[in-house]
Write an enzyme that holds these catalytic residues in place. Structure first.
Site, PDB file in Angstrom:
ATOM      1  N   SER A 225       0.831  -1.204   0.000  1.00 30.31           N
ATOM      2  CA  SER A 225       0.000   0.000   0.000  1.00 30.31           C
ATOM      3  C   SER A 225       0.870   1.261   0.000  1.00 30.31           C
ATOM      4  CB  SER A 225      -0.950  -0.048   1.206  1.00 30.31           C
ATOM      5  OG  SER A 225      -1.976   0.896   1.089  1.00 30.31           O
ATOM      6  N   ASP A 320      -8.729  -5.064  -5.976  1.00 28.86           N
ATOM      7  CA  ASP A 320      -8.374  -4.099  -4.931  1.00 28.86           C
ATOM      8  C   ASP A 320      -9.385  -2.960  -4.961  1.00 28.86           C
ATOM      9  OD1 ASP A 320      -7.209  -2.298  -3.189  1.00 28.86           O
ATOM     10  OD2 ASP A 320      -5.187  -2.571  -3.983  1.00 28.86           O
ATOM     11  N   HIS A 354      -6.959  -6.051  -1.515  1.00 31.74           N
ATOM     12  CA  HIS A 354      -5.797  -5.227  -1.159  1.00 31.74           C
ATOM     13  C   HIS A 354      -4.909  -5.891  -0.103  1.00 31.74           C
ATOM     14  CE1 HIS A 354      -3.669  -1.364  -0.963  1.00 31.74           C
ATOM     15  NE2 HIS A 354      -3.674  -1.481   0.355  1.00 31.74           N
TER      16      HIS A 354
END
Length: 410
Positions: A225, A320, A354
């Site tokens: 991330s 995601d 994610h």
């Protein structure tokens, strides 16, 4: 509980956290229908559970790596389905495992399909820290983190593990595989209080690792991330980085101005919180929350990854819901090709969300985030997400071993 029915885990009821077990049942009636259940309680007291319907073969046996689930939390042949399909009893919750010394206990049970009578039960103890692995809290200079060292004298390949919040699980599991790993958080302060980021802190951590029983002056970095973007920036600007795993990262610097040696090197790509999309569950979808990194006005946010001397493993989840990871990875690949670079691999996972973790944890679709006051939808279909985690975990280890190899490593 039936004295005849036997529920067994092979090779043992005790294993490492990222290892699969073979689940077998014997002593049932021929073609008997049963419900198999999994449950655990995490370190915050949240209960997770799963269930699946199975039919015994003619000899009264069920083997999860052979026989399909006929319904429940998942269908089909899924040897570890009872583990990754568990859901929390509290909405928007991710499994919390912070005590590395105590195993995560998962209870599996077999129940008669007709009257729900328990026929057999077994407990799986899943350990994060392997035999001989040392966990050493580090407070040296500006560094605040935890160092994990494999057993033996080394030398070992070394990895810097960056996490957005305090989580040592991935670092500890990598140490079980023979890596020296320093785990540090991205933010020394509360996220809301952070005004700027400095690569000097991460350079200090890398220099520290070079003197920690490693077999090379070249270091690996792994993050996900926003941390993925930081890892890319470290590779581009800080010497001595040989291998970077960027999981669902962005090709631009995100959220905060980035400094190195007292100079601003990258402006931040901004969040557009008006682009948060609410769902009926109360969580938000943030896929389009970031500005377009390729827009002309955002040129000063793009990370010059072509400057990096080391190698990249770009990882993207195609479901995601936090941001458009696949597009960012594609843009990074295109940038490197445009600069005649071939120092990269990329892998993308359809159906994955994610939060790619080491394998066999319950899949988390939504939970709290430090970015917004609302819980965030992370995306992913549980079965595809679980398969992606198994594949990626092996891929990460192979990538680091290839590019951080030590000739005399034990």
């Amino acid at each position: 509980m039936s004295l005849q029915v036997r529920l067994s885990l092979l090779p043992s009821v005790r294993c490492l956290y990222d290892e699969p077990v073979q689940v077998k049942v014997a002593g049932l009636r021929s073609q008997q229908l049963v419900t198999m259940r999994g449950r655990l309680t995490d370190d915050k007291g949240v209960m997770f559970s799963s269930s699946a319907t199975y039919m015994a073969d003619r000899s009264g046996k069920i083997e999860l790596d052979r026989d399909p689930s006929l319904g429940g939390s998942y269908v089909g042949v899924e040897p570890m389905g009872l583990f990754w399909s568990m859901k929390p009893d509290t909405l928007h919750t991710k499994l919390t495992k912070t005590n590395l010394l105590n195993p995560q206990t998962v209870t599996l049970s077999v129940h008669d399909k007709d009257d729900d009578r328990m026929l057999a039960e077994v407990t799986n103890e899943r350990f994060l820290i392997g035999d001989g692995v040392k966990r050493v809290p580090i407070k040296e200079g500006n560094i605040r983190g935890v160092l994990f060292m494999p057993p033996g004298g080394g030398p070992f390949p070394a990895v810097l593990d960056l996490s957005s919040s305090r989580s040592e699980n991935r670092a500890c599991l990598l140490a079980n595989k023979g890596f020296v790993v320093l785990s540090i958080t991205l933010y020394q302060n509360n996220f809301a209080k952070v005004k700027e980021m400095h690569l000097d802190y991460f350079e200090e951590a890398i220099d520290f690792l070079k003197h920690s029983k490693v077999g090379s002056k070249r270091i690996g970095v792994i993050s996900r991330s926003i941390g993925g973007a930081i890892a890319l920036s470290i590779a581009a600007f800080v010497p001595g980085v040989e291998a970077v795993v960027c999981i669902n990262g962005c090709n631009a610097n995100v959220a905060f101005p980035l400094y190195y040696k007292k100079h601003l090197i990258l402006s931040p790509l901004s969040f557009e919180f008006k682009m948060l999309f609410p769902t009926e569950s109360g969580a938000v979808i943030a896929t389009h929350v970031l500005d377009n990194p390729l827009a002309e006005e955002n040129n000063d946010t793009l990370i010059p990854i072509e400057q990096a001397k080391g190698h990249f493993l770009f990882v993207a989840s195609e479901d995601d819901l936090t941001w458009d990871s696949k597009a960012y990875i594609d843009q990074m690949v295109e940038r490197l090709k445009r600069h005649a670079k071939d120092n990269f691999e990329s892998v993308s996972y359809p159906g994955a969300g994610h939060l790619l973790q080491p394998p066999y944890e319950p899949h988390c679709r939504s939970c709290a985030s430090y970015i917004t006051t609302k819980p965030v939808m992370w995306g992913g279909e549980a079965r595809a997400h679980a398969a992606a985690e198994v594949h990626l975990w092996k891929k990460i280890q192979e990538f680091f071993r290839t590019h951080l190899s030590c000739e005399t490593a034990q």
